[in-house]
Scaffold this motif. Structure first.
Motif, mmCIF file in Angstrom:
data_model
loop_
_atom_site.group_PDB
_atom_site.id
_atom_site.type_symbol
_atom_site.label_atom_id
_atom_site.label_comp_id
_atom_site.label_asym_id
_atom_site.label_seq_id
_atom_site.Cartn_x
_atom_site.Cartn_y
_atom_site.Cartn_z
ATOM 1 N N ALA A 1 -52.048 63.493 -8.247
ATOM 2 C CA ALA A 1 -51.595 63.533 -6.861
ATOM 3 C C ALA A 1 -50.197 62.916 -6.764
ATOM 4 O O ALA A 1 -49.969 61.814 -7.261
ATOM 5 N N THR A 2 -49.280 63.638 -6.120
ATOM 6 C CA THR A 2 -47.920 63.156 -5.928
ATOM 7 C C THR A 2 -47.537 63.326 -4.467
ATOM 8 O O THR A 2 -47.668 64.426 -3.916
ATOM 9 N N LEU A 3 -47.068 62.228 -3.841
ATOM 10 C CA LEU A 3 -46.551 62.290 -2.481
ATOM 11 C C LEU A 3 -45.038 62.247 -2.581
ATOM 12 O O LEU A 3 -44.466 61.303 -3.122
ATOM 13 N N GLY A 4 -44.372 63.278 -2.065
ATOM 14 C CA GLY A 4 -42.935 63.427 -2.191
ATOM 15 C C GLY A 4 -42.142 62.369 -1.435
ATOM 16 O O GLY A 4 -42.664 61.636 -0.587
ATOM 17 N N THR A 5 -40.859 62.325 -1.720
ATOM 18 C CA THR A 5 -39.944 61.373 -1.098
ATOM 19 C C THR A 5 -40.027 61.473 0.417
ATOM 20 O O THR A 5 -39.974 62.567 0.970
ATOM 21 N N THR A 6 -40.178 60.338 1.085
ATOM 22 C CA THR A 6 -40.278 60.164 2.552
ATOM 23 C C THR A 6 -41.409 60.961 3.198
ATOM 24 O O THR A 6 -41.409 61.177 4.401
ATOM 25 N N SER A 7 -42.387 61.396 2.427
ATOM 26 C CA SER A 7 -43.539 62.107 3.002
ATOM 27 C C SER A 7 -44.522 61.078 3.583
ATOM 28 O O SER A 7 -44.436 59.886 3.303
ATOM 29 N N HIS A 8 -45.457 61.574 4.416
ATOM 30 C CA HIS A 8 -46.489 60.700 4.983
ATOM 31 C C HIS A 8 -47.842 61.374 4.843
ATOM 32 O O HIS A 8 -47.998 62.560 5.155
ATOM 33 N N PHE A 9 -48.830 60.597 4.405
ATOM 34 C CA PHE A 9 -50.162 61.116 4.117
ATOM 35 C C PHE A 9 -51.203 60.316 4.873
ATOM 36 O O PHE A 9 -51.002 59.139 5.175
ATOM 37 N N GLU A 10 -52.331 60.941 5.168
ATOM 38 C CA GLU A 10 -53.453 60.284 5.838
ATOM 39 C C GLU A 10 -54.721 60.510 5.029
ATOM 40 O O GLU A 10 -54.988 61.632 4.596
ATOM 41 N N GLY A 11 -55.489 59.453 4.813
ATOM 42 C CA GLY A 11 -56.778 59.586 4.158
ATOM 43 C C GLY A 11 -56.881 58.816 2.863
ATOM 44 O O GLY A 11 -56.022 58.006 2.518
ATOM 45 N N ILE A 12 -57.961 59.071 2.164
ATOM 46 C CA ILE A 12 -58.293 58.365 0.933
ATOM 47 C C ILE A 12 -58.172 59.341 -0.237
ATOM 48 O O ILE A 12 -58.837 60.381 -0.249
#
Length: 103
Positions: free
Chosen positions: A55-66
């Motif tokens: 799992a990768t969250l990109g630059t300045t991204s926002h995620f919700e959850g576990i």
């Protein structure tokens, strides 16, 4: 891959379980948004992946959850999550923000 903003709309008792057999990638600057009272503590992203980082969250991204990762989770610079990160091998943060969801 999540290449545009995604909205999960539901009540505070609704539960989402996403099972991903490949990698999960949230593109730079994109967001997972909650609406209608949905709570991050009720959103589960189970990621098996096919490599070293599932799992990768990109630059300045926002995620919700576990996020539940078989291998590793990587948050790029400025990424944020309202949730939790669990991985069997590693969680890597680059100037990122992790906020524990409300009980």
């Amino acid at each position: 891959a999540i290449n545009s903003d995604v909205t999960l709309n539901g009540g505070p008792n609704d539960v989402w379980i996403m099972q991903i057999s490949g990698n999960l990638t949230l593109a730079n600057g994109k967001k997972v948004i909650l609406a209608g009272g949905a709570l991050p503590k009720n959103i589960f992203w189970q990621v098996v992946g096919d490599g070293i980082v599932d799992a990768t969250l990109g630059t300045t991204s926002h995620f919700e959850g576990i996020i539940l990762s078989k291998n590793a989770v990587h948050l790029n610079t400025g990424a944020s999550i309202n949730g939790r990160l669990y991985a069997q091998k590693a969680v890597t943060l680059q100037s990122s923000t992790v906020t524990k969801p409300a009980p």
